[in-house]
Write an enzyme that holds these catalytic residues in place. Structure first.
Site, PDB file in Angstrom:
ATOM      1  N   THR A 112      21.753  67.002  29.329  1.00 20.90           N
ATOM      2  CA  THR A 112      21.466  67.241  27.922  1.00 20.90           C
ATOM      3  C   THR A 112      22.729  67.033  27.111  1.00 20.90           C
ATOM      4  O   THR A 112      23.830  66.887  27.651  1.00 20.90           O
ATOM      5  CB  THR A 112      20.883  68.642  27.683  1.00 20.90           C
ATOM      6  OG1 THR A 112      20.308  68.696  26.366  1.00 20.90           O
ATOM      7  CG2 THR A 112      21.957  69.726  27.783  1.00 20.90           C
ATOM      8  N   CYS A 114      17.039  65.545  29.904  1.00 20.84           N
ATOM      9  CA  CYS A 114      16.285  66.366  30.856  1.00 20.84           C
ATOM     10  C   CYS A 114      15.461  65.522  31.819  1.00 20.84           C
ATOM     11  O   CYS A 114      14.452  65.978  32.360  1.00 20.84           O
ATOM     12  CB  CYS A 114      15.382  67.358  30.111  1.00 20.84           C
ATOM     13  SG  CYS A 114      16.315  68.469  29.046  1.00 20.84           S
ATOM     14  N   GLY A 117      18.222  72.526  35.511  1.00 24.68           N
ATOM     15  CA  GLY A 117      17.896  71.416  34.626  1.00 24.68           C
ATOM     16  C   GLY A 117      18.726  70.181  34.895  1.00 24.68           C
ATOM     17  O   GLY A 117      19.489  70.104  35.865  1.00 24.68           O
ATOM     18  N   GLY A 147      21.569  79.593  28.654  1.00 27.87           N
ATOM     19  CA  GLY A 147      20.573  80.084  27.721  1.00 27.87           C
ATOM     20  C   GLY A 147      19.791  78.984  27.036  1.00 27.87           C
ATOM     21  O   GLY A 147      19.128  78.182  27.688  1.00 27.87           O
ATOM     22  N   ILE A 148      19.915  78.910  25.698  1.00 24.72           N
ATOM     23  CA  ILE A 148      19.085  77.992  24.923  1.00 24.72           C
ATOM     24  C   ILE A 148      19.945  77.167  23.972  1.00 24.72           C
ATOM     25  O   ILE A 148      21.090  77.514  23.681  1.00 24.72           O
ATOM     26  CB  ILE A 148      18.013  78.744  24.112  1.00 24.72           C
ATOM     27  CG1 ILE A 148      18.657  79.567  22.973  1.00 24.72           C
ATOM     28  CG2 ILE A 148      17.192  79.663  25.021  1.00 24.72           C
ATOM     29  CD1 ILE A 148      17.658  80.181  21.999  1.00 24.72           C
ATOM     30  N   ALA A 149      19.360  76.072  23.496  1.00 22.03           N
ATOM     31  CA  ALA A 149      20.010  75.240  22.478  1.00 22.03           C
ATOM     32  C   ALA A 149      18.935  74.739  21.530  1.00 22.03           C
ATOM     33  O   ALA A 149      17.982  74.081  21.958  1.00 22.03           O
ATOM     34  CB  ALA A 149      20.743  74.068  23.119  1.00 22.03           C
TER      35      ALA A 149
END
Length: 245
Positions: free
Chosen positions: A97, A198, A94, A180-182
């Site tokens: 962010t 992004c 990515g 992972g994720i946010a």
């Protein structure tokens, strides 16, 4: 052999990410205080190495960071518009962010050799985890083939407008997942204006949060929903021991 699905993510069988029966439950840890980014990465790397060596069980680590920006492997310096907070380069996929208070970050350390060694299926499963979590709050999250992450439609802003409510960035090392994720619960959304999030500069695509959408939720509510949705997709969890990672 590395397995990379070529099908659209929405058609992938993310249900195959559960481990075999009898596998140890995934440790589930929550840090109450903001964790500095370098400390989090070092801890995550060490745990992933231990998982790959068969010396530790899988782990999901929920936390918040102090305000900062991260640049993934596809990040461009030109996407940092203002130097408001520290910028860290990182090994996840990515671009740029923001992380900060009010955003629930979940670092996911799973052994995909024991589950399904398929990068795209894993990303699809992470997206489904977020979508199921949002569904607990009657928010319809959607995936987009050309934009990784989870999005919500914003007809109140205009035709074709969508806002990103959750980001995904992963890395695999010896088939153990890192990063992972946010999910944006109640972060200061103005901090995203210092970057091109992004790499997406189209004005129709913005950033939102659960609270921005009018949901009176707190982090604990989101954590409960995250755990229930995770278990449906990835399998059983157990509370981590109080000390150490």
């Amino acid at each position: 052999m590395i397995n990379i699905s070529t099908s659209p993510r929405q058609t992938l069988d993310w249900t195959a990410l559960k481990p075999a029966d009898g596998s140890p439950a995934v440790e589930w840890r929550i840090s109450d205080s903001p964790v500095p980014y370098p400390e989090a990465v070092a801890t995550m790397e060490a745990r992933a190495a231990a998982i790959a060596a068969g010396e530790a069980t899988e782990l999901v680590w929920l936390l918040e960071h102090p305000p900062l920006y991260t640049a993934g492997t596809s990040g461009h310096a030109s996407d940092l518009l203002e130097e408001r907070f520290p910028l860290f380069t990182t090994g996840r996929g990515g671009q740029l962010t923001y992380h900060g208070p009010g955003q629930r970050v979940a670092y996911v350390m799973l052994d995909l050799k024991r589950r399904r060694p398929d990068v795209r299926a894993y990303v699809a499963a992470l997206e489904q985890w977020i979508i199921a979590t949002l569904d607990a709050f009657n928010i319809r999250g959607e995936r987009r083939e050309d934009r990784v992450g989870v999005w919500v439609r914003r007809p109140d802003k205009g035709v074709g407008y969508e806002d990103k409510i959750a980001a995904i960035g992963v890395r695999l090392k010896r088939w153990v997942s890192l990063h992972g994720i946010a999910i944006n619960v109640e972060p200061d959304l103005s901090h995203f204006k210092a970057i091109v999030p992004c790499g997406i500069s189209d004005p129709r695509y913005g950033v939102t949060s659960l609270v921005d959408l009018g949901l009176p939720v707190v982090m604990t509510d989101v954590d409960i929903a995250l755990r229930a949705a995770f278990e449906n997709i990835f399998g059983e969890t157990r509370a981590a021991a109080p000390a150490g990672i």
